[in-house]
Design a protein around this motif. Sequence first.
Motif, PDB file in Angstrom:
ATOM      1  N   VAL A  84      46.041  39.688  52.839  1.00  0.00           N
ATOM      2  CA  VAL A  84      47.032  38.997  53.431  1.00  0.00           C
ATOM      3  C   VAL A  84      47.604  37.742  52.414  1.00  0.00           C
ATOM      4  O   VAL A  84      48.805  37.774  52.791  1.00  0.00           O
ATOM      5  CB  VAL A  84      46.298  38.228  54.863  1.00  0.00           C
ATOM      6  CG1 VAL A  84      47.536  37.400  55.436  1.00  0.00           C
ATOM      7  CG2 VAL A  84      45.889  39.609  55.732  1.00  0.00           C
ATOM      8  N   SER A  85      46.807  37.354  51.691  1.00  0.00           N
ATOM      9  CA  SER A  85      47.391  36.036  51.017  1.00  0.00           C
ATOM     10  C   SER A  85      48.091  36.509  49.914  1.00  0.00           C
ATOM     11  O   SER A  85      49.085  35.895  49.346  1.00  0.00           O
ATOM     12  CB  SER A  85      46.331  35.173  50.535  1.00  0.00           C
ATOM     13  OG  SER A  85      45.458  34.726  51.726  1.00  0.00           O
ATOM     14  N   ASP A  88      50.536  40.505  50.578  1.00  0.00           N
ATOM     15  CA  ASP A  88      51.411  40.435  51.880  1.00  0.00           C
ATOM     16  C   ASP A  88      51.070  41.593  52.944  1.00  0.00           C
ATOM     17  O   ASP A  88      52.210  42.355  53.379  1.00  0.00           O
ATOM     18  CB  ASP A  88      53.159  40.792  51.421  1.00  0.00           C
ATOM     19  CG  ASP A  88      53.545  39.540  50.476  1.00  0.00           C
ATOM     20  OD1 ASP A  88      53.006  38.515  50.985  1.00  0.00           O
ATOM     21  OD2 ASP A  88      54.337  39.504  49.662  1.00  0.00           O
ATOM     22  N   GLU A  89      49.930  41.918  52.954  1.00  0.00           N
ATOM     23  CA  GLU A  89      49.431  42.933  54.059  1.00  0.00           C
ATOM     24  C   GLU A  89      49.453  42.427  55.360  1.00  0.00           C
ATOM     25  O   GLU A  89      49.151  41.254  55.811  1.00  0.00           O
ATOM     26  CB  GLU A  89      48.155  43.311  53.711  1.00  0.00           C
ATOM     27  CG  GLU A  89      48.043  44.298  52.377  1.00  0.00           C
ATOM     28  CD  GLU A  89      46.727  44.642  51.885  1.00  0.00           C
ATOM     29  OE1 GLU A  89      45.589  44.527  52.651  1.00  0.00           O
ATOM     30  OE2 GLU A  89      46.577  45.337  50.989  1.00  0.00           O
ATOM     31  N   PRO A  90      50.033  43.108  56.371  1.00  0.00           N
ATOM     32  CA  PRO A  90      49.939  42.390  57.570  1.00  0.00           C
ATOM     33  C   PRO A  90      48.594  42.461  58.275  1.00  0.00           C
ATOM     34  O   PRO A  90      47.633  43.286  57.856  1.00  0.00           O
ATOM     35  CB  PRO A  90      50.583  43.569  58.526  1.00  0.00           C
ATOM     36  CG  PRO A  90      50.420  44.856  57.731  1.00  0.00           C
ATOM     37  CD  PRO A  90      50.405  44.568  56.597  1.00  0.00           C
ATOM     38  N   ILE A  91      48.830  41.515  59.195  1.00  0.00           N
ATOM     39  CA  ILE A  91      47.287  41.101  59.922  1.00  0.00           C
ATOM     40  C   ILE A  91      47.456  41.438  61.395  1.00  0.00           C
ATOM     41  O   ILE A  91      48.536  41.219  62.001  1.00  0.00           O
ATOM     42  CB  ILE A  91      46.675  39.799  59.737  1.00  0.00           C
ATOM     43  CG1 ILE A  91      45.093  39.594  60.232  1.00  0.00           C
ATOM     44  CG2 ILE A  91      47.519  38.763  60.232  1.00  0.00           C
ATOM     45  CD1 ILE A  91      44.528  38.518  59.717  1.00  0.00           C
ATOM     46  N   SER A  92      46.662  42.253  62.081  1.00  0.00           N
ATOM     47  CA  SER A  92      46.586  42.505  63.097  1.00  0.00           C
ATOM     48  C   SER A  92      45.427  41.902  64.178  1.00  0.00           C
ATOM     49  O   SER A  92      44.616  41.359  63.658  1.00  0.00           O
ATOM     50  CB  SER A  92      46.598  44.162  63.605  1.00  0.00           C
ATOM     51  OG  SER A  92      45.410  44.450  63.250  1.00  0.00           O
TER      52      SER A  92
END
Length: 114
Positions: A84-85, A88-92
């Motif tokens: 995530v940091s 830039d992977e999405p968090i759900s």
Amino acid sequence: MTEKRSTSPLGISLMVAAAFSTATGQFFWKLAAGGGLFDWHLWVGFVFYGMGAVLMTVAFRFGRLSVLHPLLTLGYVIALVYGVSFLDEPISLTLVIGTVLILAGVWLIGGDEH
């Protein structure tokens, strides 16, 4: 054979450090994806992953396998933070719930009289 001794805080600390180190190594491998054999990220990843293996091996001297090994799941939490940091992977919501469950499990296993 049943091991009666408790797990020391040193064993827990070493196992947490092992989880951090192996997750960091995997993060560097992700950065090296497609970069070839001479990508420095690949080699830094090997160093971190190797350090994690050594830390894990040493940690097992200071406690019970049933307490220490599940602590490696902290690596999933660390990998999530890296993704995530820095990637830039999405968090759900599902990832958040899973992370909370992992942290609760680590607390339940590594805490108390251990």
